[in-house]
Scaffold this motif. Structure first.
Motif, PDB file in Angstrom:
ATOM      1  N   SER A   1       1.918  22.318   0.940  1.00 29.20           N
ATOM      2  CA  SER A   1       3.136  22.425   0.151  1.00 29.20           C
ATOM      3  C   SER A   1       4.370  22.380   1.036  1.00 29.20           C
ATOM      4  CB  SER A   1       3.112  23.729  -0.663  1.00 29.20           C
ATOM      5  OG  SER A   1       4.313  23.908  -1.370  1.00 29.20           O
ATOM      6  N   ALA A   2       4.325  23.088   2.164  1.00 25.72           N
ATOM      7  CA  ALA A   2       5.469  23.122   3.070  1.00 25.72           C
ATOM      8  C   ALA A   2       5.742  21.752   3.683  1.00 25.72           C
ATOM      9  CB  ALA A   2       5.232  24.156   4.168  1.00 25.72           C
ATOM     10  N   LEU A   3       4.700  21.059   4.120  1.00 27.80           N
ATOM     11  CA  LEU A   3       4.876  19.745   4.760  1.00 27.80           C
ATOM     12  C   LEU A   3       5.395  18.703   3.774  1.00 27.80           C
ATOM     13  CD1 LEU A   3       1.740  19.442   7.084  1.00 27.80           C
ATOM     14  CD2 LEU A   3       4.132  19.700   7.784  1.00 27.80           C
ATOM     15  N   ASN A   4       4.842  18.701   2.581  1.00 26.81           N
ATOM     16  CA  ASN A   4       5.268  17.700   1.605  1.00 26.81           C
ATOM     17  C   ASN A   4       6.698  17.960   1.123  1.00 26.81           C
ATOM     18  OD1 ASN A   4       2.843  16.352   1.847  1.00 26.81           O
ATOM     19  ND2 ASN A   4       1.905  17.369   0.097  1.00 26.81           N
ATOM     20  N   ALA A   5       7.080  19.237   1.042  1.00 24.53           N
ATOM     21  CA  ALA A   5       8.464  19.563   0.694  1.00 24.53           C
ATOM     22  C   ALA A   5       9.403  19.153   1.819  1.00 24.53           C
ATOM     23  CB  ALA A   5       8.594  21.058   0.401  1.00 24.53           C
ATOM     24  N   LEU A   6       8.969  19.354   3.059  1.00 21.53           N
ATOM     25  CA  LEU A   6       9.776  18.943   4.211  1.00 21.53           C
ATOM     26  C   LEU A   6       9.984  17.432   4.210  1.00 21.53           C
ATOM     27  CD1 LEU A   6      11.142  19.455   6.968  1.00 21.53           C
ATOM     28  CD2 LEU A   6       8.859  19.252   8.016  1.00 21.53           C
ATOM     29  N   GLU A   7       8.925  16.685   3.942  1.00 24.38           N
ATOM     30  CA  GLU A   7       9.054  15.228   3.917  1.00 24.38           C
ATOM     31  C   GLU A   7       9.999  14.777   2.818  1.00 24.38           C
ATOM     32  OE1 GLU A   7       6.189  11.393   4.351  1.00 24.38           O
ATOM     33  OE2 GLU A   7       5.509  12.915   2.936  1.00 24.38           O
ATOM     34  N   LEU A   8       9.882  15.365   1.643  1.00 21.29           N
ATOM     35  CA  LEU A   8      10.778  15.017   0.546  1.00 21.29           C
ATOM     36  C   LEU A   8      12.227  15.321   0.913  1.00 21.29           C
ATOM     37  CD1 LEU A   8      11.328  14.116  -2.349  1.00 21.29           C
ATOM     38  CD2 LEU A   8      10.785  16.455  -3.102  1.00 21.29           C
ATOM     39  N   ALA A   9      12.439  16.455   1.578  1.00 21.77           N
ATOM     40  CA  ALA A   9      13.794  16.833   1.979  1.00 21.77           C
ATOM     41  C   ALA A   9      14.382  15.819   2.957  1.00 21.77           C
ATOM     42  CB  ALA A   9      13.781  18.226   2.606  1.00 21.77           C
ATOM     43  N   VAL A  10      13.557  15.342   3.882  1.00 18.67           N
ATOM     44  CA  VAL A  10      14.035  14.405   4.905  1.00 18.67           C
ATOM     45  C   VAL A  10      14.326  13.030   4.311  1.00 18.67           C
ATOM     46  CG1 VAL A  10      13.405  13.161   7.015  1.00 18.67           C
ATOM     47  CG2 VAL A  10      12.947  15.614   6.823  1.00 18.67           C
TER      48      VAL A  10
ATOM     49  N   MET B   1       0.853  -1.195   0.000  1.00 17.53           N
ATOM     50  CA  MET B   1       0.000   0.000   0.000  1.00 17.53           C
ATOM     51  C   MET B   1       0.893   1.251   0.000  1.00 17.53           C
ATOM     52  SD  MET B   1      -2.920   1.206   2.722  1.00 17.53           S
ATOM     53  CE  MET B   1      -3.881  -0.274   2.412  1.00 17.53           C
ATOM     54  N   ALA B   2       0.555   2.213  -0.850  1.00 20.42           N
ATOM     55  CA  ALA B   2       1.340   3.438  -0.920  1.00 20.42           C
ATOM     56  C   ALA B   2       1.205   4.223   0.381  1.00 20.42           C
ATOM     57  CB  ALA B   2       0.867   4.288  -2.095  1.00 20.42           C
ATOM     58  N   ILE B   3       2.301   4.834   0.809  1.00 22.07           N
ATOM     59  CA  ILE B   3       2.283   5.664   2.008  1.00 22.07           C
ATOM     60  C   ILE B   3       1.699   7.022   1.661  1.00 22.07           C
ATOM     61  CG2 ILE B   3       3.699   6.754   3.768  1.00 22.07           C
ATOM     62  CD1 ILE B   3       5.706   4.495   3.449  1.00 22.07           C
ATOM     63  N   GLN B   4       0.726   7.481   2.452  1.00 21.94           N
ATOM     64  CA  GLN B   4       0.108   8.775   2.199  1.00 21.94           C
ATOM     65  C   GLN B   4       1.106   9.900   2.466  1.00 21.94           C
ATOM     66  OE1 GLN B   4      -2.642   9.022   0.804  1.00 21.94           O
ATOM     67  NE2 GLN B   4      -3.846   7.198   1.260  1.00 21.94           N
ATOM     68  N   PRO B   5       1.001  11.017   1.750  1.00 21.26           N
ATOM     69  CA  PRO B   5       1.905  12.152   1.978  1.00 21.26           C
ATOM     70  C   PRO B   5       1.801  12.666   3.413  1.00 21.26           C
ATOM     71  CG  PRO B   5       0.663  12.435  -0.062  1.00 21.26           C
ATOM     72  CD  PRO B   5       0.061  11.262   0.655  1.00 21.26           C
ATOM     73  N   LEU B   6       2.848  13.327   3.854  1.00 25.23           N
ATOM     74  CA  LEU B   6       2.909  13.838   5.223  1.00 25.23           C
ATOM     75  C   LEU B   6       1.732  14.761   5.535  1.00 25.23           C
ATOM     76  CD1 LEU B   6       4.453  14.162   7.902  1.00 25.23           C
ATOM     77  CD2 LEU B   6       5.730  16.038   6.828  1.00 25.23           C
ATOM     78  N   ALA B   7       1.377  15.638   4.598  1.00 24.43           N
ATOM     79  CA  ALA B   7       0.280  16.571   4.846  1.00 24.43           C
ATOM     80  C   ALA B   7      -1.029  15.829   5.102  1.00 24.43           C
ATOM     81  CB  ALA B   7       0.124  17.519   3.654  1.00 24.43           C
ATOM     82  N   TYR B   8      -1.208  14.691   4.428  1.00 23.07           N
ATOM     83  CA  TYR B   8      -2.408  13.878   4.641  1.00 23.07           C
ATOM     84  C   TYR B   8      -2.363  13.225   6.018  1.00 23.07           C
ATOM     85  CZ  TYR B   8      -5.962  10.289   3.810  1.00 23.07           C
ATOM     86  OH  TYR B   8      -7.072   9.483   3.899  1.00 23.07           O
TER      87      TYR B   8
END
Length: 424
Positions: A196-205, A1-8
């Motif tokens: 946008s900020a949360l998903n960018a943060l997750e991608l960065a991490v 199962m795909a992991i939902q984005p951080l913002a979700y």
């Protein structure tokens, strides 16, 4: 199962978890009171993307324990609505978040209306469009309309801090070192869009390799890459961002086209259409004002075009408008006039409305002497007649002082002077 984005994953479970929008969900505010009293009504939430429309809907459902379903007015069909209605009939009440509600077609609308009337479905419509223009009156009349505001930099930084500390839903299982300038950039350049900020943060991490000590460091360069917006060299408090906005307005006010284009270019490079739009509209009325009233209309048209076409093409109408603002004659007479009037009011200088100006459209008004001696200007030559309008205490007040920097204001200044001369 795909992991939902951080913002979700970080969506609030109750109203107490929501960051921002305190004018609606803060203690004793309207949505807070509705939930507390368990007297929910259908509503429309509107505002820019990523500012909490879905979060508020899910938090309402979490706080009330009602079933919560999410549909899209475009991609989901009538059959999907029928499934929600059937569930509502069985369970009693379902909260339905309907995204892009302004695009609800007539068959879906006609199906929904009786369920909204009965209260079995509590509709929470989400839209980025002005509901008073974009939403069908039949839906609008059955809902409360609430405007959401873009989140502040502090709100977004707090949300990121929560995500970094949350081991269950967030990034708490990572040992993250988020550089201050990177954090400020994510919070500022996202333009109030927390998703946008949360998903960018997750991608960065998750895209950064841990150092030898196991720490994952997120630098400004990484944050820029993940958000796909360049930094404007913001300092810790984001002051540089506001310095650029200030320089932008002062350059327009000073009629320096090249400087204005430079500072707007820096804002465009950061993707900050929201700040550009707001500041240009302010300048059109505050600095150009009555010297060139058409500039405000042209500016609004340019902004609406920019919003429709997006960057990079949005730079073209914006450049047209800013050049016109720079080279227009300038007048601040309107803002000076209203500020002067407000200064008197705030100093307690107001007084009673003259009796002949008071409302006379009710039983008993005549006996109270209301509106008896009012002179209807349209019944007189040139639609003007001398009579008192200001309260007695302010009879000599004069707020508007014309600036003669343009033919337009020279014209209305002439009318103003003639009226003043004709007064007794």
């Amino acid at each position: 199962m795909a992991i939902q984005p951080l913002a979700y994953r970080m969506r609030p479970k109750s109203l107490d978890d929501i960051v921002g929008q305190t004018h609606l969900v803060g203690k004793d505010k309207v949505i807070y009171r509705m939930v507390k009293a368990k007297q929910l009504s259908s509503m429309i939430l509107y505002g820019p993307p990523g500012i909490g429309k879905t979060s508020i809907a899910s938090a309402i459902a979490g706080s009330t324990k009602y079933a919560f379903r999410m549909l899209n007015a475009v991609t989901n069909n009538k059959k999907d609505l029928e499934i929600v209605a059937a569930e509502a009939k069985m369970s009693g009440t379902v909260i339905l978040l309907l995204d892009e509600v302004h695009r609800l077609d007539k068959p879906k609308q006609d199906f929904l209306l009786p369920h909204l009337e009965s209260g079995q479905i509590i509709l929470i419509g989400a839209t980025t469009s002005n509901p008073y223009i974009a939403i069908n009156p039949a839906i609008r009349s059955r809902t409360q309309i609430f405007e959401l505001k873009p989140l502040s930099v502090a709100d977004i930084e707090l949300t990121m801090d929560r995500a970094l500390a949350d081991s269950e839903r967030g990034l708490g299982t990572y040992d993250v070192v988020l550089d201050e300038d990177a954090k400020t950039h994510l919070a500022t350049a996202s333009n109030g869009d927390v998703r946008s900020a949360l998903n960018a943060l997750e991608l960065a991490v998750i895209s950064s390799e841990p150092a030898d000590d196991g720490k994952v460091r997120v630098t400004l360069e990484v944050a820029e890459e993940c958000l796909q917006r360049k930094s404007l060299a913001h300092d810790k408090d984001g002051d540089a961002h506001y310095d650029v906005l200030s320089a932008f307005q002062k350059s327009v006010r000073g009629s320096d086209v090249n400087a204005a284009l430079h500072y707007m270019g820096r804002l465009i490079e950061a993707g900050d259409l929201v700040s550009i739009s707001r500041r240009m509209l302010v300048m059109a009325y505050e600095d150009v004002g009555l010297a060139n009233p058409q500039a405000a209309t042209h500016t609004l048209s340019a902004i609406q075009t920019a919003e429709k076409i997006g960057f990079p093409e949005a730079r073209i109408p914006l450049a047209n408008a800013v050049i016109e603002l720079c080279l227009s004659p300038k007048s601040n007479s309107a803002i000076m006039a209203i500020d002067s009037a407000l200064a008197d009011i705030r100093a307690g200088k107001s007084g009673e409305v003259p009796d002949h100006l008071r409302d006379g459209h009710y039983s008993g008004a005549k006996e109270l002497g209301r509106a008896l001696d009012y002179k209807y200007p349209h019944s007189y030559e040139n639609a003007w007649v001398d009579q008192q309008y200001l309260p007695d205490r302010l009879l000599k007040a004069k707020y508007y002082e014309p600036k003669l920097t343009s033919k337009y204001e020279q014209t209305i200044a002439g009318v103003y002077e003639k009226i003043n001369q004709n007064k007794k």
